[in-house]
Design a protein around this motif. Structure first.
Motif, mmCIF file in Angstrom:
data_model
loop_
_atom_site.group_PDB
_atom_site.id
_atom_site.type_symbol
_atom_site.label_atom_id
_atom_site.label_comp_id
_atom_site.label_asym_id
_atom_site.label_seq_id
_atom_site.Cartn_x
_atom_site.Cartn_y
_atom_site.Cartn_z
ATOM 1 N N GLY A 30 43.731 42.422 23.560
ATOM 2 C CA GLY A 30 44.267 43.006 22.881
ATOM 3 C C GLY A 30 45.823 43.183 22.266
ATOM 4 O O GLY A 30 46.225 42.849 21.438
ATOM 5 N N ASP A 31 46.168 43.556 23.879
ATOM 6 C CA ASP A 31 47.602 43.683 24.108
ATOM 7 C C ASP A 31 47.995 41.909 23.666
ATOM 8 O O ASP A 31 47.686 40.751 24.074
ATOM 9 C CB ASP A 31 48.468 43.803 25.236
ATOM 10 N N GLY A 32 48.934 41.969 22.592
ATOM 11 C CA GLY A 32 49.963 40.619 22.447
ATOM 12 C C GLY A 32 49.200 39.972 21.293
ATOM 13 O O GLY A 32 49.483 38.813 20.956
ATOM 14 N N ARG A 97 51.574 42.335 15.803
ATOM 15 C CA ARG A 97 51.205 41.844 17.087
ATOM 16 C C ARG A 97 51.967 42.597 17.582
ATOM 17 O O ARG A 97 52.698 43.271 18.125
ATOM 18 C CB ARG A 97 52.917 40.851 17.355
ATOM 19 N N MET A 98 49.848 42.896 18.315
ATOM 20 C CA MET A 98 50.333 43.946 18.950
ATOM 21 C C MET A 98 50.982 44.232 20.443
ATOM 22 O O MET A 98 50.992 43.300 21.384
ATOM 23 C CB MET A 98 48.696 44.427 19.056
ATOM 24 N N PRO A 175 51.376 50.082 28.635
ATOM 25 C CA PRO A 175 50.433 48.928 29.006
ATOM 26 C C PRO A 175 49.414 49.232 29.587
ATOM 27 O O PRO A 175 48.670 48.498 29.692
ATOM 28 C CB PRO A 175 50.838 48.364 30.002
ATOM 29 N N GLY A 176 49.292 50.508 30.230
ATOM 30 C CA GLY A 176 48.486 50.974 31.318
ATOM 31 C C GLY A 176 48.065 50.346 32.926
ATOM 32 O O GLY A 176 49.101 49.956 32.897
ATOM 33 N N VAL A 177 47.810 50.518 33.566
ATOM 34 C CA VAL A 177 48.470 50.166 34.741
ATOM 35 C C VAL A 177 47.850 48.965 34.982
ATOM 36 O O VAL A 177 49.127 48.104 35.638
ATOM 37 C CB VAL A 177 46.653 50.919 36.186
ATOM 38 N N LEU A 178 46.822 48.294 34.525
ATOM 39 C CA LEU A 178 47.543 46.898 34.870
ATOM 40 C C LEU A 178 48.147 46.201 34.187
ATOM 41 O O LEU A 178 48.648 45.010 34.402
ATOM 42 C CB LEU A 178 45.810 45.640 34.259
ATOM 43 N N GLY A 179 49.256 46.462 33.026
ATOM 44 C CA GLY A 179 49.935 46.152 32.412
ATOM 45 C C GLY A 179 51.260 46.412 32.739
ATOM 46 O O GLY A 179 52.001 44.895 33.252
#
Length: 187
Positions: A30-32, A97-98, A175-179
């Motif tokens: 989803g991001d991007g 653009r998310m 972005p969360g931990v992963l991001g």
């Protein structure tokens, strides 16, 4: 010694696989992602596109109920911001653009159509303030006394605080931990 070397090799392989899985999740999660189509304005900085609520990233507009003063008279600046965004959306399909989600689970995005970057237009025309982006556009609007800058108004954040409305954080996409981990490594 053979067992510890083997354990290390397995650990390295697992780490590589985990990192690969994280990259795949980031790219496809989803991001991007870009959404396109016709949208409608919910207020001056939020729109609905394909059933998704999208908060325009990097700017903030007066709340719908917010009233400003222009030339000594009341001016419904929040309603004016929504009307202008609705007008810009009529210029044609948009592409957003998310770039993450906010605390209300709305997408944060930069959106554009034939009218250009919607956030930039709103700030440059003085119907939004810079809020993590568009500082050059705000300097222009201030210098030209456009929109809000030619009126008396409370910054949207201050108005929400004074009127008991939920507060908005500066729009850094979460972005969360992963991001966060992947951003540090340039992914």
């Amino acid at each position: 010694m053979g067992l510890s070397r083997r354990a290390r090799d397995v650990g390295v392989a697992m780490a590589i696989l985990a990192l690969t899985a994280l990259i795949v999740a980031r790219v496809g999660g989803g991001d991007g992602e870009t959404l396109t189509g016709a949208a409608r304005a919910a207020d001056g900085d939020t729109l609905t596109l394909d059933g998704q609520r999208i908060r325009l990233l990097g700017m903030d507009t007066p709340e719908l109920a917010q009233v400003c003063k222009r030339d000594g008279a009341d001016w419904r600046c929040g309603a004016a911001a929504r009307s202008r965004l609705a007008e810009l959306l009529r210029a044609g399909p948009i592409a957003c653009r998310m770039q993450g989600r906010d605390k209300y689970d709305r997408w944060l995005a930069r959106c554009e159509n034939a009218a250009g970057d919607l956030g930039a237009r709103m700030v440059r025309e003085g119907l939004a303030v810079a809020y993590g982006g568009y500082e050059d556009e705000e300097r222009f609007a201030r210098a030209e006394r456009k929109g809000l800058w030619g009126a008396e108004f409370d910054m949207p954040q201050q108005w929400r605080r004074t009127n008991g409305r939920p507060q908005e954080e500066v729009h850094d996409a979460e972005p969360g931990v992963l991001g966060g981990i992947l951003d540090r490594f340039g992914f």
